[in-house]
Write an enzyme that holds these catalytic residues in place. Sequence first.
Site, PDB file in Angstrom:
ATOM      1  N   GLU A 363      43.316   1.898 -45.852  1.00 37.17           N
ATOM      2  CA  GLU A 363      43.075   1.778 -44.117  1.00 37.17           C
ATOM      3  C   GLU A 363      42.400   0.495 -43.693  1.00 37.17           C
ATOM      4  O   GLU A 363      41.603   0.280 -42.741  1.00 37.17           O
ATOM      5  CB  GLU A 363      41.931   3.075 -43.822  1.00 37.17           C
ATOM      6  CG  GLU A 363      42.403   4.346 -44.100  1.00 37.17           C
ATOM      7  CD  GLU A 363      41.820   5.653 -43.601  1.00 37.17           C
ATOM      8  OE1 GLU A 363      40.817   5.017 -42.363  1.00 37.17           O
ATOM      9  OE2 GLU A 363      41.927   6.780 -43.984  1.00 37.17           O
TER      10      GLU A 363
HETATM   11  N1  COS Z   1      43.196  -0.459 -30.687  1.00 39.01           N
HETATM   12  C1  COS Z   1      44.332  -0.358 -29.852  1.00 39.01           C
HETATM   13  N2  COS Z   1      45.180  -0.997 -29.851  1.00 39.01           N
HETATM   14  C2  COS Z   1      45.217  -1.949 -30.746  1.00 39.01           C
HETATM   15  C3  COS Z   1      44.197  -2.350 -32.006  1.00 39.01           C
HETATM   16  C4  COS Z   1      43.362  -1.224 -31.999  1.00 39.01           C
HETATM   17  N3  COS Z   1      42.216  -1.445 -32.571  1.00 39.01           N
HETATM   18  N4  COS Z   1      44.502  -3.150 -32.685  1.00 39.01           N
HETATM   19  C5  COS Z   1      45.697  -3.657 -32.270  1.00 39.01           C
HETATM   20  N5  COS Z   1      46.071  -3.091 -30.963  1.00 39.01           N
HETATM   21  C6  COS Z   1      47.383  -3.364 -30.335  1.00 39.01           C
HETATM   22  C7  COS Z   1      47.297  -4.507 -29.857  1.00 39.01           C
HETATM   23  O1  COS Z   1      46.627  -4.503 -28.601  1.00 39.01           O
HETATM   24  C8  COS Z   1      48.663  -4.950 -29.493  1.00 39.01           C
HETATM   25  O2  COS Z   1      49.247  -4.215 -28.102  1.00 39.01           O
HETATM   26  P1  COS Z   1      49.714  -5.060 -27.157  1.00 39.01           P
HETATM   27  O3  COS Z   1      50.960  -6.029 -27.736  1.00 39.01           O
HETATM   28  O4  COS Z   1      50.390  -3.953 -26.193  1.00 39.01           O
HETATM   29  O5  COS Z   1      48.764  -6.085 -26.486  1.00 39.01           O
HETATM   30  C9  COS Z   1      49.352  -4.229 -30.638  1.00 39.01           C
HETATM   31  O6  COS Z   1      48.574  -3.474 -31.120  1.00 39.01           O
HETATM   32  C10 COS Z   1      49.750  -5.262 -31.817  1.00 39.01           C
HETATM   33  O7  COS Z   1      48.529  -5.786 -32.098  1.00 39.01           O
HETATM   34  P2  COS Z   1      48.582  -7.273 -32.693  1.00 39.01           P
HETATM   35  O8  COS Z   1      49.669  -8.278 -31.995  1.00 39.01           O
HETATM   36  O9  COS Z   1      47.189  -7.847 -32.858  1.00 39.01           O
HETATM   37  O10 COS Z   1      49.456  -6.965 -34.275  1.00 39.01           O
HETATM   38  P3  COS Z   1      49.554  -7.596 -35.528  1.00 39.01           P
HETATM   39  O11 COS Z   1      50.679  -7.485 -35.995  1.00 39.01           O
HETATM   40  O12 COS Z   1      48.880  -9.119 -35.411  1.00 39.01           O
HETATM   41  O13 COS Z   1      48.645  -7.085 -36.662  1.00 39.01           O
HETATM   42  C11 COS Z   1      46.458  -5.868 -37.280  1.00 39.01           C
HETATM   43  C12 COS Z   1      47.341  -6.627 -36.124  1.00 39.01           C
HETATM   44  C13 COS Z   1      46.847  -7.019 -38.593  1.00 39.01           C
HETATM   45  C14 COS Z   1      45.155  -5.900 -36.903  1.00 39.01           C
HETATM   46  C15 COS Z   1      47.275  -4.613 -37.654  1.00 39.01           C
HETATM   47  O14 COS Z   1      48.827  -4.616 -38.077  1.00 39.01           O
HETATM   48  C16 COS Z   1      46.675  -3.848 -38.711  1.00 39.01           C
HETATM   49  O15 COS Z   1      45.609  -3.152 -38.625  1.00 39.01           O
HETATM   50  N6  COS Z   1      47.046  -3.818 -39.941  1.00 39.01           N
HETATM   51  C17 COS Z   1      46.598  -2.945 -41.241  1.00 39.01           C
HETATM   52  C18 COS Z   1      47.276  -1.730 -40.833  1.00 39.01           C
HETATM   53  C19 COS Z   1      46.436  -0.686 -42.055  1.00 39.01           C
HETATM   54  O16 COS Z   1      45.355  -0.351 -41.907  1.00 39.01           O
HETATM   55  N7  COS Z   1      47.124  -0.405 -43.102  1.00 39.01           N
HETATM   56  C20 COS Z   1      46.722   0.333 -44.053  1.00 39.01           C
HETATM   57  C21 COS Z   1      47.492   1.651 -43.994  1.00 39.01           C
HETATM   58  S1  COS Z   1      46.925   3.049 -43.273  1.00 39.01           S
HETATM   59  S2  COS Z   1      46.041   3.546 -45.198  1.00 39.01           S
END
Ligand code: COS
Length: 380
Positions: A363
């Site tokens: 996660e």
């Molecule tokens: N709530 C709502 N929207 C969110 C959010 C949140 N907590 N976090 C990111 N977003 C949205 C952003 O606002 C963005 O949307 P817009 O383009 O419309 O503004 C979109 O998601 C993409 O966000 P961002 O540009 O920040 O994407 P990145 O590729 O830079 O990645 C991270 C952001 C690294 C935070 C994300 O990819 C992530 O959480 N990765 C890990 C996923 C994970 O937990 N994997 C484990 C598998 S599940 S066991």
Amino acid sequence: MDFTLSEEQLMIQQAARDFANNELLPGVIERDDAQKFPFELVRKMGELGFMGMMVNEKYNGSGLDTLSYVLAMEELSKIDASASVMVSVNNSLVCWGLQAFGTEAQKEKYLTRLSTGEVIGAFCLSEPEAGSDATSQKTTAIDHGDHYILNGTKNWITNGGSAEVFLVIAQTHAEKGHKGINVLIVEKGMEGFEVGPKENKLGIRGSDTHSLNFNDVKVPKENRIGEDGFGFTFAMKTLAGGRIGIAAQALGIAAGAYELALKYSKVRKTFGTEIANHQAIAFKLADMHTKIQAARNLVYQAACDKDAGKDYTLSGAMAKLYASEVAMETTIEAVQIHGGNGYVKDYHVERLMRDAKITQIYEGTSEIQKIVISRSVLKD
Ligand code: COS
């Protein structure tokens, strides 16, 4: 901050503690060895209301707050983190996601059964090449009018072998990047959907983790959650809450190991006295206790933010980052305090140490939490 628990919250905490001691503790070592978790135990957790804790009673849930959920997660995780991850995924990712964003028909059809533990759910985001980099989805859901055709592979899926309802994230419009991603409800038994072999894991070995294959699976359009292209936002929003559940799991693993080490240090003797009387051990216990309390404050804070309707992305990420580090450090120290006994299965701490590691990975790894935290801090 005042984290005084209500009568109801104390009752839930006690119920989870009793269930963990009476039902989960017997056989926990054997389940870890055999990599098995009897579905009967899931049903029992369902009967106690642990499978749909934050779901509205209208959909057969317990209608409780996030803090109650965190309290239950902590108690279950002290004894059996394999059980608690099943609870966490079902509650925070599947039930919460459906309740928050599903249609009335989806809630009636799926949520009412998921929240009782009659069936269990899985959340399918990770792929062989898309774990942290979650926008790089290779699984495709191609729009065919009234249905999607789903193709691809998902990896490390908790509840993969036992779930009946799967929330699958997939790319529909590649040219739109993350804005072209959808989330579809897939049912076990749909043609072309295969569950791959079970993963042989370091920890949480009782929970069943599988890869999943989708080969031209026809999914009706009414199984899409939210508007077209909502899938990535759905994943991020559900994971923000999921991280509070995993933070609570990490807290429970740490607290469980600490309680065992404390007890052991008062009975095990060396050099003519109980080892708790040696400052080397007493100081370890002092550090463990302090860090666990700090982690608990962060976890409760994140839960209270969610319950108060505040943004909990930052507080949830901080809670998960810190609690998972404390889980790792504390369980290593608990093994050390147990000495040779800590290295054998009967004393439970070696299992807790193995279980702790995953809380720094799933996660959102610790590194991902630092991305989330630093972006939030830098934005101000
Ligand atoms: N709530 C709502 N929207 C969110 C959010 C949140 N907590 N976090 C990111 N977003 C949205 C952003 O606002 C963005 O949307 P817009 O383009 O419309 O503004 C979109 O998601 C993409 O966000 P961002 O540009 O920040 O994407 P990145 O590729 O830079 O990645 C991270 C952001 C690294 C935070 C994300 O990819 C992530 O959480 N990765 C890990 C996923 C994970 O937990 N994997 C484990 C598998 S599940 S066991």
